[in-house]
Design an enzyme around this catalytic site. Structure first.
Site, PDB file in Angstrom:
ATOM      1  CG  ASN A   9      -1.718   1.248   1.446  1.00  0.00           C
ATOM      2  OD1 ASN A   9      -1.860   2.140   0.642  1.00  0.00           O
ATOM      3  ND2 ASN A   9      -2.298   1.431   2.515  1.00  0.00           N
ATOM      4  CE  LYS A  11      -0.248   3.277   4.828  1.00  0.00           C
ATOM      5  NZ  LYS A  11      -0.278   3.396   6.139  1.00  0.00           N
ATOM      6  CG  HIS A  92      -6.225   2.070   4.724  1.00  0.00           C
ATOM      7  ND1 HIS A  92      -5.757   2.709   5.806  1.00  0.00           N
ATOM      8  CD2 HIS A  92      -5.193   1.034   4.779  1.00  0.00           C
ATOM      9  CE1 HIS A  92      -4.586   2.654   6.157  1.00  0.00           C
ATOM     10  NE2 HIS A  92      -4.235   1.319   5.501  1.00  0.00           N
ATOM     11  CD  GLU A  94      -3.152   5.466   6.485  1.00  0.00           C
ATOM     12  OE1 GLU A  94      -3.106   5.792   5.276  1.00  0.00           O
ATOM     13  OE2 GLU A  94      -2.160   4.921   7.267  1.00  0.00           O
ATOM     14  CD  GLU A 164      -3.897  -2.493   6.974  1.00  0.00           C
ATOM     15  OE1 GLU A 164      -2.667  -2.718   6.651  1.00  0.00           O
ATOM     16  OE2 GLU A 164      -4.605  -1.484   6.801  1.00  0.00           O
ATOM     17  N   GLY A 170       1.857   2.282  10.699  1.00  0.00           N
ATOM     18  CA  GLY A 170       2.813   3.444  10.657  1.00  0.00           C
ATOM     19  C   GLY A 170       3.418   3.791  11.852  1.00  0.00           C
ATOM     20  CB  SER A 206       4.571  -1.918  11.947  1.00  0.00           C
ATOM     21  OG  SER A 206       4.180  -0.356  12.251  1.00  0.00           O
TER      22      SER A 206
END
Ligand code: PGA
Length: 249
Positions: A9, A11, A92, A94, A164, A170, A206
């Site tokens: 991904n 991003k 996701h 985010e 996730e 992150g 991570s």
């Protein structure tokens, strides 16, 4: 038997020059295990031109729930399909956090992706506060159930699930293999046995070369959804190699 999948991904990272060298560095990773990269929309042309005819698949990170129309700034599933996307991330964290995507919107996007023949990678995961409050299973169970209700359980045969934990994304803080395994097994157990056994469940948060093998050794971890480490060719390639070496589930 579930084939492993390692999906990067990217991003909101990349440039034409950086993408070209990253793709050159990772394309062979897909020779031994299924791999994909989910890239920013503007680079789909570049990525599809480079990867066409290789075994490295590609996809996007989001899509519109609508098929077409007056939705300024949105990108439809059919447009992604035109660029050869196989996968698209849906839900996701985010996007759930920063773009206020609700469970219902995520489910609508999942349906839209499949209607255009894309394979949605449905992301679920709890925040640290939710984990600390003992709500992990309630949260990820709800996030999955909303999609099952909207699209039907059978739709999961044409999808990938990604667990996730938000607190691991992150942050450099990875779920332990055991923590991941508990949630993966829980999610699989929510489905009819035949469907559950066939569903690929990726871990994301991570994941890197140093921890991939131990995560992938877990019986219900079928691959990785990799953010930061997917931007470094050696890291992504090493994760793919760990997936290729991991015993088949
Ligand atoms: P990370 O991101 O590997 O950088 O934690 C994973 C993701 O958000 O998909």
């Amino acid at each position: 038997m579930r084939a492993r999948l390692v999906a990067g991904n990217w991003k909101m990272h990349g440039s034409r020059a950086a993408n070209a060298s990253l793709l050159d560095g990772i394309v062979s990773a897909a020779d031994t295990v299924e791999c994909a990269v989910c890239v920013p929309f503007p680079y789909l042309e570049q990525v599809s031109a480079r990867l066409k005819g290789t075994s490295l698949a590609w996809g996007a990170q989001d899509l519109s729930a609508h098929a077409q129309g007056a939705y300024t700034g949105e990108v439809s599933a059919a447009m992604l399909a035109e660029f050869g996307c196989r996968y698209v991330l849906v839900g996701h964290s985010e996007r759930r956090q920063h773009h206020a995507e609700t469970d219902a919107l995520v489910a609508a996007k999942f349906v839209a992706a499949q209607a255009a023949g894309l394979v949605p990678v449905l992301c679920v995961g709890e925040t640290l506060a939710e984990r600390d409050a003992g709500q992990t299973e309630a949260v990820v169970g709800r996030q999955l159930q909303v999609v099952v209700d909207a699209a039907g359980a059978a739709s999961l045969a044409r999808a990938v699930l990604a667990y996730e934990p938000v607190w691991a994304i992150g942050t450099g803080r990875t779920a332990t293999p055991e923590q991941a395994q508990v949630v993966h097994a829980f999610l699989r157990g929510r489905l009819e046995p035949e469907l559950g056994q066939a569903l690929r469940i990726l871990y994301g948060g991570s994941m890197k070369a140093a921890n991939a093998a131990s995560l992938l050794a877990m019986p219900d971890v079928d691959g990785g959804l990799v953010g930061g480490a997917a931007l470094v060719a050696e890291e992504f390639t090493a994760i793919a190699a760990a997936a290729a070496r991991a015993t088949t589930h």
